[in-house]
Design a protein around this motif. Structure first.
Motif, PDB file in Angstrom:
ATOM      1  N   ALA A 109       0.826  -1.209   0.000  1.00 31.54           N
ATOM      2  CA  ALA A 109       0.000   0.000   0.000  1.00 31.54           C
ATOM      3  C   ALA A 109       0.859   1.259   0.000  1.00 31.54           C
ATOM      4  CB  ALA A 109      -0.935  -0.014   1.207  1.00 31.54           C
ATOM      5  N   VAL A 110       1.985   1.206   0.703  1.00 28.02           N
ATOM      6  CA  VAL A 110       2.882   2.362   0.726  1.00 28.02           C
ATOM      7  C   VAL A 110       3.559   2.557  -0.625  1.00 28.02           C
ATOM      8  CG1 VAL A 110       4.987   3.280   1.768  1.00 28.02           C
ATOM      9  CG2 VAL A 110       3.263   2.212   3.207  1.00 28.02           C
ATOM     10  N   LEU A 111       3.939   1.465  -1.268  1.00 25.19           N
ATOM     11  CA  LEU A 111       4.622   1.560  -2.560  1.00 25.19           C
ATOM     12  C   LEU A 111       3.681   1.938  -3.691  1.00 25.19           C
ATOM     13  CD1 LEU A 111       6.941  -1.587  -2.318  1.00 25.19           C
ATOM     14  CD2 LEU A 111       7.598   0.822  -2.064  1.00 25.19           C
ATOM     15  N   HIS A 112       2.381   1.760  -3.502  1.00 21.29           N
ATOM     16  CA  HIS A 112       1.402   2.093  -4.542  1.00 21.29           C
ATOM     17  C   HIS A 112       0.337   3.021  -3.938  1.00 21.29           C
ATOM     18  CE1 HIS A 112       3.256  -1.685  -5.854  1.00 21.29           C
ATOM     19  NE2 HIS A 112       3.028  -1.268  -7.089  1.00 21.29           N
ATOM     20  N   PRO A 113       0.639   4.290  -3.751  1.00 22.04           N
ATOM     21  CA  PRO A 113      -0.325   5.223  -3.142  1.00 22.04           C
ATOM     22  C   PRO A 113      -1.527   5.455  -4.055  1.00 22.04           C
ATOM     23  CG  PRO A 113       1.575   6.407  -3.967  1.00 22.04           C
ATOM     24  CD  PRO A 113       1.898   4.961  -4.120  1.00 22.04           C
ATOM     25  N   GLN A 114      -2.682   5.701  -3.429  1.00 22.71           N
ATOM     26  CA  GLN A 114      -3.904   5.955  -4.188  1.00 22.71           C
ATOM     27  C   GLN A 114      -4.154   7.442  -4.429  1.00 22.71           C
ATOM     28  OE1 GLN A 114      -7.431   3.422  -3.201  1.00 22.71           O
ATOM     29  NE2 GLN A 114      -6.235   2.895  -1.401  1.00 22.71           N
ATOM     30  N   ASP A 115      -3.497   8.295  -3.669  1.00 24.30           N
ATOM     31  CA  ASP A 115      -3.763   9.727  -3.765  1.00 24.30           C
ATOM     32  C   ASP A 115      -2.971  10.381  -4.898  1.00 24.30           C
ATOM     33  OD1 ASP A 115      -1.387   9.207  -2.511  1.00 24.30           O
ATOM     34  OD2 ASP A 115      -1.587  10.785  -0.997  1.00 24.30           O
ATOM     35  N   VAL A 116      -3.077   9.802  -6.093  1.00 26.70           N
ATOM     36  CA  VAL A 116      -2.444  10.366  -7.273  1.00 26.70           C
ATOM     37  C   VAL A 116      -3.508  10.482  -8.359  1.00 26.70           C
ATOM     38  CG1 VAL A 116      -0.139   9.481  -6.752  1.00 26.70           C
ATOM     39  CG2 VAL A 116      -1.735   8.059  -8.047  1.00 26.70           C
ATOM     40  N   ALA A 117      -3.189  11.263  -9.390  1.00 24.30           N
ATOM     41  CA  ALA A 117      -4.184  11.500 -10.441  1.00 24.30           C
ATOM     42  C   ALA A 117      -4.553  10.204 -11.159  1.00 24.30           C
ATOM     43  CB  ALA A 117      -3.648  12.531 -11.435  1.00 24.30           C
ATOM     44  N   ASP A 118      -3.566   9.450 -11.577  1.00 23.31           N
ATOM     45  CA  ASP A 118      -3.805   8.185 -12.271  1.00 23.31           C
ATOM     46  C   ASP A 118      -3.445   7.038 -11.327  1.00 23.31           C
ATOM     47  OD1 ASP A 118      -4.268   6.185 -14.042  1.00 23.31           O
ATOM     48  OD2 ASP A 118      -2.591   6.626 -15.380  1.00 23.31           O
ATOM     49  N   ASN A 119      -4.437   6.556 -10.590  1.00 26.14           N
ATOM     50  CA  ASN A 119      -4.187   5.520  -9.590  1.00 26.14           C
ATOM     51  C   ASN A 119      -4.756   4.174 -10.000  1.00 26.14           C
ATOM     52  OD1 ASN A 119      -6.895   6.051  -9.397  1.00 26.14           O
ATOM     53  ND2 ASN A 119      -6.912   6.430  -7.193  1.00 26.14           N
ATOM     54  N   LEU A 120      -4.912   3.959 -11.302  1.00 30.03           N
ATOM     55  CA  LEU A 120      -5.484   2.703 -11.773  1.00 30.03           C
ATOM     56  C   LEU A 120      -4.613   1.515 -11.387  1.00 30.03           C
ATOM     57  CD1 LEU A 120      -7.680   1.274 -13.435  1.00 30.03           C
ATOM     58  CD2 LEU A 120      -6.286   1.671 -15.463  1.00 30.03           C
ATOM     59  N   GLU A 121      -3.304   1.609 -11.635  1.00 33.15           N
ATOM     60  CA  GLU A 121      -2.400   0.518 -11.298  1.00 33.15           C
ATOM     61  C   GLU A 121      -2.331   0.301  -9.787  1.00 33.15           C
ATOM     62  OE1 GLU A 121       0.342  -2.572 -11.877  1.00 33.15           O
ATOM     63  OE2 GLU A 121      -1.050  -1.544 -13.233  1.00 33.15           O
ATOM     64  N   ALA A 122      -2.348   1.387  -9.022  1.00 32.80           N
ATOM     65  CA  ALA A 122      -2.308   1.268  -7.558  1.00 32.80           C
ATOM     66  C   ALA A 122      -3.551   0.557  -7.041  1.00 32.80           C
ATOM     67  CB  ALA A 122      -2.187   2.652  -6.926  1.00 32.80           C
ATOM     68  N   ARG A 123      -4.717   0.886  -7.574  1.00 38.21           N
ATOM     69  CA  ARG A 123      -5.939   0.228  -7.125  1.00 38.21           C
ATOM     70  C   ARG A 123      -5.958  -1.238  -7.521  1.00 38.21           C
ATOM     71  NH1 ARG A 123     -10.106   1.830  -9.620  1.00 38.21           N
ATOM     72  NH2 ARG A 123      -9.274   3.318 -11.121  1.00 38.21           N
ATOM     73  N   ARG A 124      -5.400  -1.565  -8.669  1.00 38.10           N
ATOM     74  CA  ARG A 124      -5.338  -2.969  -9.099  1.00 38.10           C
ATOM     75  C   ARG A 124      -4.465  -3.787  -8.158  1.00 38.10           C
ATOM     76  NH1 ARG A 124      -2.023  -6.246 -11.637  1.00 38.10           N
ATOM     77  NH2 ARG A 124      -0.430  -4.634 -11.836  1.00 38.10           N
ATOM     78  N   VAL A 125      -3.270  -3.275  -7.865  1.00 41.78           N
ATOM     79  CA  VAL A 125      -2.342  -3.996  -6.991  1.00 41.78           C
ATOM     80  C   VAL A 125      -2.896  -4.075  -5.570  1.00 41.78           C
ATOM     81  CG1 VAL A 125      -0.026  -3.950  -5.990  1.00 41.78           C
ATOM     82  CG2 VAL A 125      -0.348  -3.375  -8.399  1.00 41.78           C
ATOM     83  N   LEU A 126      -3.492  -2.981  -5.105  1.00 41.98           N
ATOM     84  CA  LEU A 126      -4.008  -2.960  -3.731  1.00 41.98           C
ATOM     85  C   LEU A 126      -5.150  -3.946  -3.558  1.00 41.98           C
ATOM     86  CD1 LEU A 126      -3.679  -1.578  -1.005  1.00 41.98           C
ATOM     87  CD2 LEU A 126      -5.341   0.131  -1.737  1.00 41.98           C
ATOM     88  N   THR A 127      -6.019  -4.049  -4.560  1.00 41.75           N
ATOM     89  CA  THR A 127      -7.122  -5.006  -4.472  1.00 41.75           C
ATOM     90  C   THR A 127      -6.605  -6.435  -4.389  1.00 41.75           C
ATOM     91  OG1 THR A 127      -8.555  -3.514  -5.717  1.00 41.75           O
ATOM     92  CG2 THR A 127      -9.202  -5.829  -5.616  1.00 41.75           C
ATOM     93  N   GLN A 128      -5.669  -6.790  -5.261  1.00 38.78           N
ATOM     94  CA  GLN A 128      -5.096  -8.134  -5.211  1.00 38.78           C
ATOM     95  C   GLN A 128      -4.412  -8.399  -3.877  1.00 38.78           C
ATOM     96  OE1 GLN A 128      -2.511  -8.334  -8.638  1.00 38.78           O
ATOM     97  NE2 GLN A 128      -4.086  -9.291  -9.899  1.00 38.78           N
TER      98      GLN A 128
END
Length: 396
Positions: A109-128
């Motif tokens: 979660a720290v390596l893939h923050p959601q508070d960015v403009a394009d957070n599609l990849e972060a949401r994908r990794v976080l869900t998995q």
């Protein structure tokens, strides 16, 4: 059995307490060292924070376990003490494994923050990560309980069978708890295929909201008015739903108007473009006003405008709707839809101006309406409310 029977426990007890103290000292020495070393790695730092509490018990219990292995086998209740320490040690190992899984999930979660403009990849990794972490925690708990059962002689066979026939047990239990295990399997399928992700914008059963949490059995969706919609995971496998952020958060909103046929559309297009370009919610891709439908009374306009996200699209559509209505009210009142009616007179050469003048003259002289109608050849009926109805048929 008297107290003298426990005299032989004095030395093993001192040894066990000393081993526990050594374990505590080792923990206190290693704690600041691991903290300092893990500062440079987000993964190590997150795992270290989660392992802090389990290691407080794990290291002393390991030392006590080693010390008890050297105790004589003929000591009173030595087998019970060893079994108790073993159970506590297995529980500590299970807690440490769960903490390590949670630490890895926190690091992702720290390596893939959601508070960015394009957070599609972060949401994908976080869900998995979240779904797989919950599954791993469940496996760790299952294995820990099975190993604890194996420490008891009478339950050892049951514990071994529980591990050896986990698939068969899951099948048998699944028949009795089909919905529960169905949601677990659906969670694994969602984690891999990802039809939904954390922070996705969904339309589910007519409700608009964002995915707030995905557990191993259900999804929590935060509705726009702060309500929470809890949906079983299996529902997303069996039913269609709308995902507005499946590939990107960009979206096109629509605004509809009914206007009169005489409306000049060019001022409306210019005003819509001006309002959109002046708004921070417009991304500059699409701003188009078109006639999309007609009726016997008016024509239907559709204004489509693009935005970076669903929330901004809603605000931009409201702004354009209010702005164009204000423009029509202020500068183009004729653009509002109107109801047209045509009044058809008689087909003969009867003089309507004469009828009107006669009626007005009759009102000025005080003559009754019946007398005027008699002179003009008109027949009228009085409505129950006191109004005068039009003639039933044209005069002949």
């Amino acid at each position: 059995m008297n107290l003298h029977d426990y005299d032989d426990w004095l030395m093993p007890l001192v040894t066990a307490l000393g081993a526990a103290a050594v374990g505590v000292v080792v923990y206190l020495v290693l704690r600041p060292i691991t903290r300092r070393l893990s500062r440079h790695s987000p993964v190590a730092n997150a795992v270290n924070r989660q392992l802090d509490k389990p290691l407080r018990w794990l290291l002393p219990l390991m030392a006590v376990q080693v010390a008890l292995e050297g105790a004589a086998d003929d000591l009173p209740h030595v087998d019970g003490v060893r079994q108790l320490v073993t159970v506590l040690l297995i529980a500590a190992f299970t807690a440490a494994a769960i903490a390590a899984v949670r630490g890895v999930a926190d690091a992702v979660a720290v390596l893939h923050p959601q508070d960015v403009a394009d957070n599609l990849e972060a949401r994908r990794v976080l869900t998995q990560t979240r779904v797989l972490a919950r599954i791993a925690i469940g496996v760790a708990l299952f294995a820990g309980i099975a190993f604890i059962l194996m420490t008891f002689p009478r339950a050892r066979q049951f514990g071994a069978s529980l591990l050896a026939s986990a698939g068969l047990s899951a099948l048998v239990i699944g028949l009795a708890a089909k919905s529960v295990f169905g949601n677990l399997l659906a969670g694994l399928q969602i984690a891999l295929s990802q039809p939904i992700r954390i922070d996705d914008v969904l339309i589910v059963q007519g409700e608009w909201g964002r995915v707030e949490e995905i557990t191993s059995t259900y999804v929590v969706m935060k509705i726009w008015d702060e309500r929470r919609l809890v949906i079983p995971l299996q529902w997303f496998i069996d039913n269609p739903f709308q995902n507005w952020t499946r590939t990107t958060s960009q979206i096109i909103g629509s605004v509809f108007f009914w206007v009169d046929y005489t409306t000049d559309l060019e001022p409306l297009r210019k005003e819509a473009t001006r309002l959109a370009q002046g708004s921070k919610d417009f991304d500059g891709r699409v701003c188009l006003l078109q006639v999309v439908d007609t009726s016997e009374r008016a024509m239907k306009l559709r204004l489509i405008v693009s935005s970076p996200s669903a929330g901004q699209s809603w605000d931009l559509c409201c702004l354009l709707r209010e702005g164009l209505i204000a423009l029509m009210q202020r500068e183009h009142p004729g653009a509002l839809p109107r109801l047209r009616a045509e009044m058809q007179g008689p087909t003969d050469t009867h003089d309507h101006r004469g009828e009107l003048e006669a009626r007005l003259a009759g009102q000025r002289t005080g003559r009754s309406e019946a007398a005027v109608n008699n002179d003009t050849g008109m027949t009228s009926l009085t409505a129950p409310t006191g109004g005068v109805l039009p003639p039933a048929e044209p005069p002949r």
